[in-house]
Design an enzyme around this catalytic site. Structure first.
Site, PDB file in Angstrom:
ATOM      1  N   ARG A 445       9.351   5.660  -5.228  1.00 15.27           N
ATOM      2  CA  ARG A 445       7.777   6.270  -4.005  1.00 15.27           C
ATOM      3  C   ARG A 445       8.609   5.836  -3.023  1.00 15.27           C
ATOM      4  O   ARG A 445       7.176   6.373  -1.570  1.00 15.27           O
ATOM      5  CB  ARG A 445       6.450   5.504  -4.008  1.00 15.27           C
ATOM      6  N   ASP A 461      -1.202   8.837  -4.759  1.00 14.32           N
ATOM      7  CA  ASP A 461      -0.885   9.137  -6.401  1.00 14.32           C
ATOM      8  C   ASP A 461      -1.873  10.031  -7.177  1.00 14.32           C
ATOM      9  O   ASP A 461      -2.787  10.073  -6.653  1.00 14.32           O
ATOM     10  CB  ASP A 461      -1.498   7.256  -7.294  1.00 14.32           C
ATOM     11  N   ASP A 550       2.296  -2.283  -5.127  1.00 12.90           N
ATOM     12  CA  ASP A 550       0.910  -2.940  -4.056  1.00 12.90           C
ATOM     13  C   ASP A 550       1.360  -4.259  -3.246  1.00 12.90           C
ATOM     14  O   ASP A 550       1.697  -3.823  -1.442  1.00 12.90           O
ATOM     15  CB  ASP A 550       0.304  -2.908  -4.071  1.00 12.90           C
TER      16      ASP A 550
END
Length: 640
Positions: A445, A461, A550
């Site tokens: 990502r 997402d 995250d």
């Protein structure tokens, strides 16, 4: 009179430059570029993560001198210089790649961790044949014996001998054409433009991270001497603001003033400390010629504080840990290989510094989000959407349509990291839609894909749910804060006294320190930092524990900006059902938080906790105001 004022301005600039250089040691480790006094009416902006209201900027736009390639320096202390003793042809392909010779015999835990730090950096290669630089960590100071030369020594060509402590062995050790990065080198042995001078680091110096500088709020402090000059036998000569212009020379016309001599090993408590080097008599004459005391007496407290603030930045960016000193050394060598284009002076001398402004991304300050303010520019008005489809996942058809409806969306990229076959049809959109085949890893990502054509990235997402109005408003907020993360879902870190470590909570509170990358805007530069700057162990952690990704991305941005993220409004009905991170299947009222070990592992790798807490949430001006619905730009946010 005007000529005298111009001379005084020149003396001030020269003395300020020399003051900071001597603070960093007798030899140049960084290519410092110190500007003259700001001109009246010039912009006085200081980077936002410092105190913009109290401080004048140290480096104003346009004040830094033009970078130019320095001519080869004459050999000194040996027969080597950069042109004669280093083969740059081995470095032109993949840049500076460093092979580290394994230690022979027993080594301390500190040396083992230093070796591991270099091996985990972006410079490291496991193949000596593919290396541009071969590094030998000298253990002389540890063992008291001279290190032996490795088998592939090749007269030392393209080798670097790293000595973090002064070596007991004489420098007649067969260095040949090897560079030396050494703590406190001597004048006779140091080769300017070839060797690298390191600061003398105490045994207790942190391996990574490091504590911030200890700048006091008052400058100059009441009752503190303005200037202290180091004397030949270890004493210090001090002068205060009432002293004459040249208190160290009896031939001056003015009264010498109340100078004092103190003998002490540590620096005296003075606003400026001048370290004169190995020829104190010549240095004193030089100071008198510059009228340095007179120049310092005329310097405003705000300017003094800005100079001191610059030293705090240099400390934090390059000297506060052993790891930063080593990586700075490698960046200096990389700049020699590629010339001044690798890191212009602004990148070295303005926060966050050259170690966090990767030349693999760009060599122009205008391309980095944290220099927009200094360059007088702003990001472009469009963004790229990157939607991650992980296992299990379905094509995010509604999400694609909502994002494509934004007037600021330039392209949509779908990162397919699912074992299922690609769908045969995708929604028709007014913007280009590209599907990228992922490698089934969460770290995909944050890869710097060449297909991303804009500065801004909207990271999503596949199971995220956003409206077009929410996307539009969040992007407008990000344009005002392009160096920060702007997101919809938040979480917080905290210190857990019971367990003696950091904890994490996803509970909805007013205070937060992270935004989830399942729905967030940020600058594409952070993909480069994630991929090319993070140690491999941290990227592996993100792949093995997807809920940690995250935390890791927020750590990166906070370490660069020294600022918290920004929260924007998000629909309550969607927030209750939003997944925390990729890899967590299905909606749930309270998404699980990462394990505390995840946060503590990342904090240990960074060497400190960079996250900062905030309570700021930005809403549209007319949000929920009792006015006509037709007057509201973001009508769909009423339900948030």
């Amino acid at each position: 009179m005007q000529s005298w004022r111009r001379r005084k301005s020149l003396w001030l600039a020269l003395s300020a430059s020399w003051l900071l250089l001597v603070l960093l040691g007798g030899f140049s480790l960084l290519r410092l570029a110190l500007p003259p006094r700001p001109q009246p009416g010039a912009s006085q902006g200081w980077p936002r993560w410092l105190d913009a209201e109290l401080l004048q900027s140290f480096s104003q736009p346009g004040e830094l001198p033009e970078d130019a390639v320095s001519p080869p320096q004459a050999p000194h202390g040996g027969s080597c210089n950069w042109e004669a003793c280093f083969d740059t042809s081995k470095c032109r392909g993949d840049g500076l790649k460093v092979f580290v010779y394994p230690a022979v015999g027993p080594i301390s835990e500190t040396h083992r961790r230093i070796l591991a730090s270099i091996e985990g950096s972006r410079f490291y290669t496991f193949s000596p044949a593919g290396a541009c630089l071969l590094l030998l960590l000298s253990l002389d100071a540890q063992t008291g014996e001279c290190s032996s030369m490795p088998l592939q020594w090749n007269r030392g060509r393209n080798h670097l001998v790293l000595r973090l402590r002064p070596a007991p062995c004489p420098r007649t050790f067969q260095l040949g054409q090897a560079m030396v990065a050494e703590a406190s080198p001597t004048v006779d042995s140091f080769r300017p433009g070839f060797d690298v001078a390191l600061p003398f680091l105490p045994e207790a110096h942190p391996l990574r991270g490091g504590a911030p500088g200890q700048l006091r709020q008052h400058s100059p402090q009441p009752g503190v001497a303005l200037l202290a000059l180091e004397e030949e036998r270890g004493g210090w000569r001090t002068a205060d603001t009432g002293s004459s212009a040249c208190p160290w020379d009896g031939r001056c016309e003015q009264d010498p003033g109340p100078g004092q001599t103190q003998r002490q090993e540590t620096l005296p408590n003075a606003t400026f400390c001048l370290i004169s080097g190995h020829r104190p008599e010549a240095a004193s004459r030089f100071l008198q010629a510059l009228q340095v005391l007179a120049a310092l007496q005329e310097m405003s407290p705000a300017r003094v504080l800005a100079l001191r603030q610059q030293t705090q930045f240099l400390w934090d960016a390059y000297f506060s840990s052993v790891e930063k000193v080593i990586h700075t050394t490698l960046e200096v060598i990389q700049d020699r290989i590629f010339g001044t284009s690798a890191h212009p002076s602004l990148l070295w001398n303005s926060p966050p510094g050259a170690l966090l402004a990767l030349s693999t991304f760009s060599t122009s300050p205008q391309d980095f989000p944290f220099y927009y303010l200094q360059q007088g520019s702003r990001p472009e008005g469009r963004f790229s959407t990157l939607i991650w489809v992980g296992p299990p996942g379905q094509p995010p058809l509604k999400l694609i349509q909502a994002v494509a409806g934004s007037q600021h969306c330039a392209q949509i990229l779908v990162l397919w990291s699912n074992e299922r076959p690609l769908p045969s049809r995708w929604p028709e959109t007014a913007v280009p839609l590209t599907v990228i085949d992922g490698h089934r890893k969460v770290s995909d990502r944050f890869y710097p894909y060449s297909t991303i054509r804009t500065d801004a990235i909207l990271s999503l997402d596949a199971r995220s749910s956003l409206s077009t109005s929410e996307v539009d408003f969040a992007f407008l907020v990000w344009q005002s804060f392009p160096e920060r993360m702007v997101g919809f879902l938040t979480s917080s870190h905290f210190w857990d006294e019971a367990h003696g470590g950091w904890g994490y909570t996803a509970e909805r509170t007013n205070e937060f320190s992270m935004v989830l990358t399942t729905a967030a805007f940020y600058h594409r530069y952070y993909h480069t930092l994630f991929t090319h700057s993070l140690p491999k162990a941290l990227r592996t952690l993100a792949d093995e524990a997807p809920t940690c990704v995250d935390v890791l991305m927020n750590f990166i941005v906070a370490a660069v900006t020294k600022l918290p993220p920004i929260k924007v409004p998000y629909g309550k009905q969607r927030q209750e059902a939003a997944p925390l991170a990729p890899g967590v299947p299905g909606p749930r009222p309270k998404p699980p938080a990462p394990a505390p070990d995840c946060i503590n592992q990342i904090a240990a790798a960074f060497g400190h906790m960079p996250l900062l807490s905030s309570r700021l949430r930005l809403d549209p001006v007319l949000f929920k105001d009792p006015v006509s619905v037709q007057r509201k730009k973001y009508r769909s946010l009423e339900k948030s």
